[in-house]
Design a protein around this motif. Structure first.
Motif, short mmCIF file in Angstrom:
data_model
loop_
_atom_site.label_atom_id
_atom_site.label_comp_id
_atom_site.label_asym_id
_atom_site.label_seq_id
_atom_site.Cartn_x
_atom_site.Cartn_y
_atom_site.Cartn_z
N ALA A 103 0.83 -1.21 0.00
CA ALA A 103 0.00 0.00 0.00
C ALA A 103 0.86 1.26 0.00
CB ALA A 103 -0.94 0.00 1.21
N VAL A 104 1.99 1.23 0.73
CA VAL A 104 2.89 2.38 0.75
C VAL A 104 3.52 2.58 -0.62
CG1 VAL A 104 4.98 3.36 1.78
CG2 VAL A 104 3.35 2.10 3.21
N ALA A 105 3.91 1.47 -1.26
CA ALA A 105 4.52 1.57 -2.59
C ALA A 105 3.53 2.10 -3.61
CB ALA A 105 5.04 0.20 -3.02
N VAL A 106 2.27 1.63 -3.57
CA VAL A 106 1.26 2.11 -4.52
C VAL A 106 0.98 3.58 -4.27
CG1 VAL A 106 -1.11 1.84 -5.34
CG2 VAL A 106 0.25 -0.18 -4.79
N SER A 107 0.84 3.97 -3.01
CA SER A 107 0.62 5.37 -2.67
C SER A 107 1.74 6.25 -3.20
CB SER A 107 0.49 5.53 -1.15
OG SER A 107 0.47 6.89 -0.78
N ASP A 108 2.97 5.81 -2.97
CA ASP A 108 4.12 6.59 -3.43
C ASP A 108 4.12 6.71 -4.96
OD1 ASP A 108 7.08 7.57 -2.78
OD2 ASP A 108 7.19 6.22 -4.51
N TYR A 109 3.87 5.60 -5.64
CA TYR A 109 3.87 5.60 -7.11
C TYR A 109 2.79 6.54 -7.65
CZ TYR A 109 3.59 4.00 -11.92
OH TYR A 109 3.56 3.97 -13.30
N LEU A 110 1.59 6.45 -7.11
CA LEU A 110 0.50 7.29 -7.60
C LEU A 110 0.74 8.76 -7.26
CD1 LEU A 110 -2.62 5.07 -6.80
CD2 LEU A 110 -1.42 5.34 -8.99
N THR A 111 1.33 9.03 -6.11
CA THR A 111 1.67 10.42 -5.77
C THR A 111 2.60 11.02 -6.81
OG1 THR A 111 1.38 10.03 -3.39
CG2 THR A 111 2.73 11.91 -4.02
N ARG A 112 3.61 10.25 -7.19
CA ARG A 112 4.55 10.73 -8.22
C ARG A 112 3.83 10.92 -9.56
NH1 ARG A 112 9.81 9.90 -6.03
NH2 ARG A 112 9.67 8.62 -4.14
N ARG A 113 2.89 10.03 -9.87
CA ARG A 113 2.13 10.16 -11.12
C ARG A 113 1.27 11.42 -11.11
NH1 ARG A 113 2.10 7.37 -15.92
NH2 ARG A 113 -0.19 7.44 -15.89
N VAL A 114 0.64 11.70 -9.98
CA VAL A 114 -0.19 12.90 -9.88
C VAL A 114 0.68 14.15 -10.04
CG1 VAL A 114 -1.62 14.30 -8.32
CG2 VAL A 114 -1.99 11.82 -8.49
N HIS A 115 1.85 14.14 -9.41
CA HIS A 115 2.76 15.28 -9.53
C HIS A 115 3.14 15.51 -11.00
CE1 HIS A 115 6.02 18.05 -8.73
NE2 HIS A 115 6.87 17.25 -9.35
N GLU A 116 3.47 14.43 -11.70
CA GLU A 116 3.83 14.56 -13.12
C GLU A 116 2.65 15.06 -13.94
OE1 GLU A 116 5.04 10.64 -14.13
OE2 GLU A 116 6.87 10.70 -12.91
N ALA A 117 1.44 14.57 -13.63
CA ALA A 117 0.26 14.99 -14.38
C ALA A 117 -0.07 16.46 -14.13
CB ALA A 117 -0.93 14.10 -14.01
N ILE A 118 0.15 16.93 -12.91
CA ILE A 118 -0.07 18.35 -12.61
C ILE A 118 0.85 19.21 -13.46
CG2 ILE A 118 0.29 20.12 -10.83
CD1 ILE A 118 -0.82 18.11 -8.79
N ARG A 119 2.10 18.81 -13.54
CA ARG A 119 3.06 19.58 -14.33
C ARG A 119 2.68 19.59 -15.81
NH1 ARG A 119 9.06 17.84 -12.83
NH2 ARG A 119 9.46 19.60 -14.22
N ALA A 120 2.04 18.52 -16.25
CA ALA A 120 1.71 18.41 -17.67
C ALA A 120 0.38 19.06 -18.03
CB ALA A 120 1.68 16.93 -18.08
N HIS A 121 -0.61 19.01 -17.12
CA HIS A 121 -1.98 19.39 -17.48
C HIS A 121 -2.55 20.57 -16.72
CE1 HIS A 121 -2.78 16.12 -20.25
NE2 HIS A 121 -2.25 15.27 -19.39
N ALA A 122 -2.04 20.85 -15.51
CA ALA A 122 -2.71 21.85 -14.68
C ALA A 122 -2.16 23.24 -14.94
CB ALA A 122 -2.55 21.49 -13.20
N PRO A 123 -2.98 24.27 -14.80
CA PRO A 123 -2.51 25.65 -14.93
C PRO A 123 -1.40 25.93 -13.94
CG PRO A 123 -4.91 25.57 -14.86
CD PRO A 123 -4.43 24.20 -14.52
N GLY A 124 -0.34 26.58 -14.41
CA GLY A 124 0.76 26.95 -13.52
C GLY A 124 1.72 25.81 -13.22
N GLY A 125 1.40 24.58 -13.67
CA GLY A 125 2.29 23.46 -13.43
C GLY A 125 2.55 23.18 -11.97
N GLY A 126 1.58 23.53 -11.11
CA GLY A 126 1.72 23.25 -9.68
C GLY A 126 2.27 24.40 -8.87
N LYS A 127 2.44 25.59 -9.49
CA LYS A 127 3.00 26.73 -8.76
C LYS A 127 2.14 27.96 -8.94
CE LYS A 127 7.80 25.13 -9.20
NZ LYS A 127 9.17 25.48 -9.68
N GLY A 128 2.02 28.75 -7.87
CA GLY A 128 1.37 30.05 -7.95
C GLY A 128 -0.14 29.99 -7.86
#
Length: 560
Positions: free
Chosen positions: A71-96
């Motif tokens: 469960a810790v490994a899956v959580s960690d993996y998905l957290t990293r995936r969400v971070h990458e997706a924010i940088r790719a799709h979200a306004p501001g790339g996660g900043k501001g």
């Protein structure tokens, strides 16, 4: 258009406080529910806290991967995936302003609150921050609608609903293998293991990323050992037995690099880090001198005797410890915290705590020197208390006399020179028995006359990785070398808040910390959060770092 989208559009141009109207739960699509748990009070306040919930079945993730440490490994993996997706799709790339963000892991894989899994009606819950957009102090409703009802679903879709399942399974297998290897250390009376081929050097002194073109680790034949892990993978490398291990070599040849790898080996690492199979027993503590730190009622008499002025070193307290007294206190405190292995680098130690050479002993008689150096206590520490030491030394050969094994680093390559060292070793006198640590009872974490902030929201706050603030001052954690993530410091702040509520119970520090970690083990790290819903950015610390924070609190009150 969802009801949330309508509401945000209607709020366009309103005063910023109008955002409070979106608090609550919103259905964005068939697979995504959004919970807005806390709304920031103004554009300059910390971002709003939101949770995205997705049915586990919709992700295609095998529930079996969530068993145990998976469960810790899956959580960690998905957290990293969400971070990458924010940088790719979200306004501001996660900043501001107008940006999404999530707690971002480093090279270590830690239990954290960023992605969790519910048992009933199985769901994946993603905890994010949303900096709700503003123009001055007016709501930018259309931008907020884009952020929460368009960008956020795209992020969740990419990270959770279209994840790479083969890569996810690989991450889980690696986590289980590392965890198993760490257990094998205990079963085989080892303190550490470094696999052949491991990449230990880091890219820079301020970077935890692997260095390019580094010399891969190769174990000396005398210490080489192989283990078969849960996945069926066999790893071969240097198995470091319990006892006293000395690492020597010239400057810049890799001594401290090996020790740093062992310090970080108490944690699991992501694939590609280079230290995936550089592991250490999970209670190992890095010890160093720390001039100026406070000490509260610690028995350092094993190392420090009659001080000028008649200070009682069996109950030593100070607000301004010297290098030697700080390191002596740190060692005793580490034993109280349950450490079975100490990791010490000569370069960050107080010389007079470590050694006294023969000429100095002749010039300064024993009855005139209050310090008994570690050299004269290290064998008894191992033989009487079962506490191992891994010590790096480059300028003195004194520890050769007391070491069980000696490893030589030459251009990052390790040789076992224990036989040659024994030819040089001199007999040592029988060392006085090393006493068991005394456990102190917690009386309080703030001065006696300070009660108005007790349990309040601002009584304990983390300020980055290395600092904690409370109503009576600041706790400096810069010398706590195995604290690796600011979210661990957030968790320590929450734990200290909880400990405040448990003072006066006549329990020892060890009993109180053990109780809290039993709670974390049973229900997760988020149980220490004082907040309902989104718990904030929390990652699991070790008990040893919690003890370190308590012991560096200048307002700590204890008794024995």
């Amino acid at each position: 258009m969802t009801s949330l989208a309508n509401k945000l559009q209607q709020l366009d141009g309103s005063g910023y406080g109008g955002y409070k109207r979106i608090a609550g739960t919103h259905r964005l699509n068939d697979n995504l529910e959004l919970s807005v748990d806390r709304v920031q009070s103004d554009p300059f306040a910390p971002p709003s806290l939101v949770q995205a919930r997705v049915p586990l079945a919709a992700t295609g993730i095998d529930p079996g991967l969530l068993e145990g440490v998976g469960a810790v490994a899956v959580s960690d993996y998905l957290t990293r995936r969400v971070h990458e997706a924010i940088r790719a799709h979200a306004p501001g790339g996660g900043k501001g302003s107008g940006a999404l963000s999530i707690d971002t892991p480093g090279q270590q894989v830690l239990e954290r609150t960023s992605v969790v899994f519910t048992q009933q009606a199985p769901q994946v819950v993603v905890r994010l921050e949303a900096a709700l957009p503003a123009q001055g102090r007016r709501i930018r409703g259309r931008a907020a609608r884009t952020l929460l009802t368009e960008a956020l679903p795209q992020v969740i879709d990419r990270a959770l609903l279209n994840t790479d399942h083969a890569a996810l399974e690989t991450a889980v297998v690696l986590m289980r293998d590392q965890t198993r290897l760490r257990k094998l250390l205990v079963e085989h009376d080892l303190v550490g293991f470094i696999a052949d081929g491991a990449v230990l050097p880091r890219a820079a002194g301020n970077s935890d990323l692997p260095a390019d073109q580094a010399v891969p680790f190769a174990s000396p034949a005398s210490l080489q050992r192989s283990f078969t892990l849960d996945s069926g993978v066999e790893v071969t490398g240097m198995a470091l037995p319990r006892g006293v291990s000395l690492i020597i070599g010239g400057g810049y040849h890799g001594k401290s690099t090996v020790l740093r790898a062992l310090e970080r080996g108490v944690y699991n690492h992501i694939g590609g880090d280079g230290r995936e199979f550089a592991v250490t027993v999970d209670d190992a503590v890095a010890l160093r001198a720390e001039d100026g730190r406070s000490v509260a009622d610690v028995d350092i008499s094993t190392f420090i005797g009659d001080l000028p002025g008649g200070s009682d070193t069996s109950r030593f307290s100070t607000t301004n410890a010297s290098g030697s007294t700080s390191q002596a206190a740190g060692l005793v405190e580490s034993l109280e915290a349950g450490a079975t292995t100490l990791l010490i680098d000569e370069d960050t130690s107080a010389t007079n705590f470590m050694i006294r050479d023969d000429r100095m002993r002749q010039l300064v008689p024993g009855d005139k020197e209050p310090i008994t150096p570690l050299l004269d206590r290290i064998r008894a520490l191992w033989e009487d208390q079962g506490v191992s030491t891994v010590l790096v030394a480059g300028g003195s050969g004194a520890f050769i006399d007391v070491a069980d094994r000696v490893l030589l680093l030459d251009h990052y390559r390790v040789s076992d020179v224990s036989e040659d060292a024994r030819d040089l070793a001199e007999p040592i006198a029988t060392q006085e028995a090393f006493p068991a640590p005394q456990h102190r009872v917690l009386q309080g974490l703030e001065p006696k006359d300070s009660g108005k902030h007790r349990g309040g929201k601002k009584s304990w706050q983390a300020k980055g990785l290395q600092s904690l603030r409370h109503s009576s001052g600041t706790i400096d954690l810069s010398a706590v070398q195995q604290l690796v993530d600011p979210s661990q410091t957030n968790s320590i702040a929450a734990i200290l808040k909880e400990l405040e509520q448990r003072t006066g119970t006549n329990q020892t520090l060890d009993e109180l910390v053990t109780e809290l970690f039993q709670q974390i083990n049973a229900d997760g790290v988020e149980t220490i959060s004082p907040h309902r819903g989104h718990p904030g950015r929390l990652a699991r610390p070790r008990p040893q770092e919690v003890f370190a924070a308590i012991n560096r609190n200048r307002s700590l009150r204890v008794h024995r």
